[in-house]
Design a protein around this motif. Sequence first.
Motif, short mmCIF file in Angstrom:
data_model
loop_
_atom_site.label_atom_id
_atom_site.label_comp_id
_atom_site.label_asym_id
_atom_site.label_seq_id
_atom_site.Cartn_x
_atom_site.Cartn_y
_atom_site.Cartn_z
N GLU A 426 -19.03 120.36 -10.12
CA GLU A 426 -18.13 121.42 -9.67
C GLU A 426 -17.65 122.29 -10.82
OE1 GLU A 426 -15.02 119.88 -7.27
OE2 GLU A 426 -16.38 119.11 -5.74
N VAL A 427 -18.53 122.51 -11.79
CA VAL A 427 -18.22 123.42 -12.90
C VAL A 427 -18.34 124.85 -12.41
CG1 VAL A 427 -18.98 124.21 -15.18
CG2 VAL A 427 -19.00 121.78 -14.63
N TYR A 428 -17.47 125.74 -12.89
CA TYR A 428 -17.52 127.14 -12.49
C TYR A 428 -18.87 127.74 -12.87
CZ TYR A 428 -16.54 132.15 -12.39
OH TYR A 428 -16.58 133.50 -12.14
N ALA A 429 -19.54 128.35 -11.91
CA ALA A 429 -20.84 128.97 -12.15
C ALA A 429 -20.87 130.32 -11.44
CB ALA A 429 -21.97 128.07 -11.65
N GLU A 430 -21.39 131.33 -12.15
CA GLU A 430 -21.46 132.68 -11.60
C GLU A 430 -22.63 133.40 -12.24
OE1 GLU A 430 -18.61 136.67 -11.13
OE2 GLU A 430 -17.97 134.95 -12.33
N ASP A 431 -23.19 134.37 -11.50
CA ASP A 431 -24.32 135.13 -12.03
C ASP A 431 -23.82 136.22 -12.97
OD1 ASP A 431 -26.84 136.13 -12.49
OD2 ASP A 431 -26.93 137.28 -10.63
N ARG A 432 -23.21 135.78 -14.07
CA ARG A 432 -22.68 136.69 -15.09
C ARG A 432 -22.92 136.07 -16.46
NH1 ARG A 432 -19.35 140.56 -12.80
NH2 ARG A 432 -18.43 141.12 -14.77
N LEU A 433 -22.92 136.91 -17.48
CA LEU A 433 -23.12 136.41 -18.83
C LEU A 433 -21.89 135.63 -19.28
CD1 LEU A 433 -24.73 139.54 -20.53
CD2 LEU A 433 -25.83 137.71 -19.26
N PHE A 434 -22.12 134.50 -19.96
CA PHE A 434 -21.05 133.67 -20.50
C PHE A 434 -19.99 133.32 -19.45
CE2 PHE A 434 -22.43 136.34 -24.18
CZ PHE A 434 -23.03 135.34 -24.89
N ALA A 435 -20.45 132.89 -18.28
CA ALA A 435 -19.50 132.53 -17.21
C ALA A 435 -18.64 131.34 -17.62
CB ALA A 435 -20.25 132.22 -15.91
N THR A 436 -19.20 130.41 -18.40
CA THR A 436 -18.42 129.25 -18.86
C THR A 436 -18.57 129.12 -20.37
OG1 THR A 436 -20.31 127.81 -18.39
CG2 THR A 436 -18.62 127.98 -16.70
N LEU A 437 -17.48 128.70 -21.01
CA LEU A 437 -17.48 128.52 -22.46
C LEU A 437 -17.25 127.08 -22.87
CD1 LEU A 437 -15.37 131.54 -23.80
CD2 LEU A 437 -17.83 131.36 -23.53
N ASP A 438 -16.44 126.37 -22.13
CA ASP A 438 -16.07 125.02 -22.52
C ASP A 438 -17.16 124.03 -22.14
OD1 ASP A 438 -13.43 125.72 -23.46
OD2 ASP A 438 -12.96 126.08 -21.34
N PRO A 439 -17.58 123.16 -23.06
CA PRO A 439 -18.61 122.17 -22.74
C PRO A 439 -18.09 121.16 -21.72
CG PRO A 439 -17.66 121.71 -24.89
CD PRO A 439 -17.09 123.03 -24.44
N THR A 440 -18.93 120.81 -20.79
CA THR A 440 -18.58 119.83 -19.76
C THR A 440 -19.62 118.72 -19.77
OG1 THR A 440 -17.60 121.57 -18.40
CG2 THR A 440 -18.12 119.48 -17.32
N THR A 441 -19.16 117.46 -19.85
CA THR A 441 -20.06 116.30 -19.87
C THR A 441 -19.86 115.49 -18.60
OG1 THR A 441 -20.02 116.20 -22.30
CG2 THR A 441 -20.73 114.22 -21.13
N ARG A 442 -20.96 115.16 -17.93
CA ARG A 442 -20.91 114.35 -16.72
C ARG A 442 -21.97 113.25 -16.79
NH1 ARG A 442 -16.85 116.60 -16.46
NH2 ARG A 442 -15.93 117.81 -14.74
N ARG A 443 -21.69 112.14 -16.12
CA ARG A 443 -22.62 111.01 -16.08
C ARG A 443 -23.67 111.28 -15.01
NH1 ARG A 443 -22.17 105.77 -17.94
NH2 ARG A 443 -20.01 106.23 -18.53
N LEU A 444 -24.91 111.05 -15.37
CA LEU A 444 -26.03 111.23 -14.43
C LEU A 444 -26.67 109.87 -14.20
CD1 LEU A 444 -28.00 113.02 -12.82
CD2 LEU A 444 -29.32 113.30 -14.93
N ALA A 445 -26.62 109.39 -12.96
CA ALA A 445 -27.21 108.10 -12.61
C ALA A 445 -28.59 108.32 -11.99
CB ALA A 445 -26.30 107.36 -11.63
N VAL A 446 -29.59 107.69 -12.57
CA VAL A 446 -30.96 107.80 -12.06
C VAL A 446 -31.58 106.42 -12.03
CG1 VAL A 446 -31.30 110.15 -12.92
CG2 VAL A 446 -31.88 108.22 -14.37
N LYS A 453 -34.53 100.15 -11.78
CA LYS A 453 -33.12 99.81 -11.97
C LYS A 453 -32.31 101.07 -12.27
CE LYS A 453 -33.99 95.16 -13.76
NZ LYS A 453 -33.79 94.24 -14.90
N PRO A 454 -30.99 101.03 -11.93
CA PRO A 454 -30.13 102.19 -12.24
C PRO A 454 -30.08 102.43 -13.74
CG PRO A 454 -29.06 100.73 -10.67
CD PRO A 454 -30.27 100.00 -11.17
N PHE A 455 -30.09 103.71 -14.07
CA PHE A 455 -30.10 104.10 -15.48
C PHE A 455 -29.14 105.27 -15.64
CE2 PHE A 455 -31.62 106.49 -19.12
CZ PHE A 455 -31.92 105.49 -20.05
N ASN A 456 -28.22 105.17 -16.61
CA ASN A 456 -27.21 106.21 -16.82
C ASN A 456 -27.48 107.00 -18.09
OD1 ASN A 456 -25.68 105.57 -14.54
ND2 ASN A 456 -24.58 103.94 -15.63
N LEU A 457 -27.23 108.28 -18.00
CA LEU A 457 -27.22 109.13 -19.21
C LEU A 457 -26.16 110.20 -19.02
CD1 LEU A 457 -28.80 112.06 -18.52
CD2 LEU A 457 -30.79 110.58 -18.58
#
Length: 573
Positions: A426-446, A453-457
């Motif tokens: 749910e990070v802000y996303a828009e069809d504009r240049l530099f819509a977001t500046l702050d880095p966002t880290t999320r866990r991805l389970a695959v 077996k479940p694998f996280n990154l």
Amino acid sequence: MENALIETIYGNLKGLKTSQTKQLKRLYQQRLPQDCLTTPEFAQRLAAISTEIQENICAYVNRRGQVMRVGVGTPRETQIPLLELPRYGAERLCGIRCIATNLKSESPHTASLTAMAMQRLDALVVINLTGSGFERRGGGATGYVKETYYAHLIPQSDRPDRNDSEPIYWQLSPPLSLDVLTQQNFLDLVEGLEEEFRREYIALDVDADRDRVAIIGLQTQKMSDRAFADGIAELERLVDTAGGEVLQVLSQKRTQPHPQTVVGAGKVEDIALAAQTMGANLVVFDRDLSPAQTRNLERQIGVRVVDRTEVILDIFAQRAQSRAGKLQVELAQLEYMLPRLTGRGLAMSRLGGGIGTRGPGETKLETERRTIQQRLTRLQKEVNELQAHRSRLRQKRQDKDVPSVAIVGYTNAGKSTLLNAMTNAEVYAEDRLFATLDPTTRRLAVNHPETGKPFNLLLTDTVGFIHELPPALVNAFRATLEEVTEADALLHLVDLSHPAWENQIRSVMKILSEMPSTPGPILLVFNKLDRVESHALERAKEEHPQALFIAASDRIGLETLRQKLVQLVQWNG
């Protein structure tokens, strides 16, 4: 002191006698009727002085009939500096008319008419003289005057449609006798013109909150037509993202930039003319400008001038939401502006509003250089602390043995959209240049592709890159960019629907190569597959056979991407 300032004579005064200078100064004491372009008496007086000193002279008169400026020379040589004129925009004239003599007895030069247009004068009156003065026939309305002309600006709807030549901004009368000229109703003329200008201006649906921008591009020998066009198109998007409205794009080809004004003198005049007639309040150049170039251009064009870097900094200032983002943007702005204080005054009064002027935080842009330097020192310390804090967070993640992947790419490639699609971030996303500046880290389970077996990154969305990313931003955002250099692998996302995607790949790789430490393995992923024509897709597959092709917004190809990321970080480990 005030009277001395009022009675200043401008232009070329070399060779004038004291008595002649006094005659010129006495013109300031004249008062003309408000509804006349000029009077026979005033025209004859100008003509007599001009004949005696054998120089053209110009008198600038406001709508109250007061002579407010006297100059020796042509209207082009004596024009009022554009920065000293009132800025009403394209819907108004400046409220001043010029009455000029012409010793050569010919129709007004284009240079004089251009000067009228650049200043948005109410009118230009040109009085052709008989020459020596001995050809007078009894004084009165003839006297020194042979014939007269008057010119004024015309609304855009009245301009001739001449596609084979430069646009015509003015209307010039035929030769008139002095008697006929003085019978013209001046007030009716300017009020009618301003009504037409105002009607056209309103019809444009102009948003008062948006800067009205003219973009200036310089194409040098080292630049291909395609690269130049792509750069201008990107600058238009940057201006739009910053909140400006692009009115016109002007360009010039030169072997190299002019050291004082980037473009040539003739093009500077064209820019000034276009800015005045369109009502532009901002001129944006497609390259970085030196402080001296900016000062020279603003003085000659008469409106605020900024470069590409200032537009990008302004966008960052608007987009920064977190304290860390605002901190880094403020640092970048001050680092950029500090060497440019010379010539603008320590008050930095031009930073009052509009593109290139905004900044987050509590920065007082009227502070002196010393105070700004102290603020820079404090900001650098805070960025260092931010850098150390993020380093500790990364170390904790590494201690837990969770691999990380940083999403990098050109701005507006769809990085935030991809993070949202893969992790429900749910990070802000828009069809504009530099819509977001702050880095966002999320866990991805695959699920592991071999064991199931479940694998996280960890997946991190980073700030977008751009061609020739301003050095001030690179320095200020080093705490953010370390998320890239410390990642176990990179996902280089490319907007395949963009016509310049190949150049964007090269720009991103150039920035990555200049980072202090070498990033991990890079997976090339082409995005926006749903917007791509078949020939572009085939070319990309041919040139990059190992790349993946997805459409993040439609969640096409994401499962394959998940499995590929697992293989990438495991191989790196």
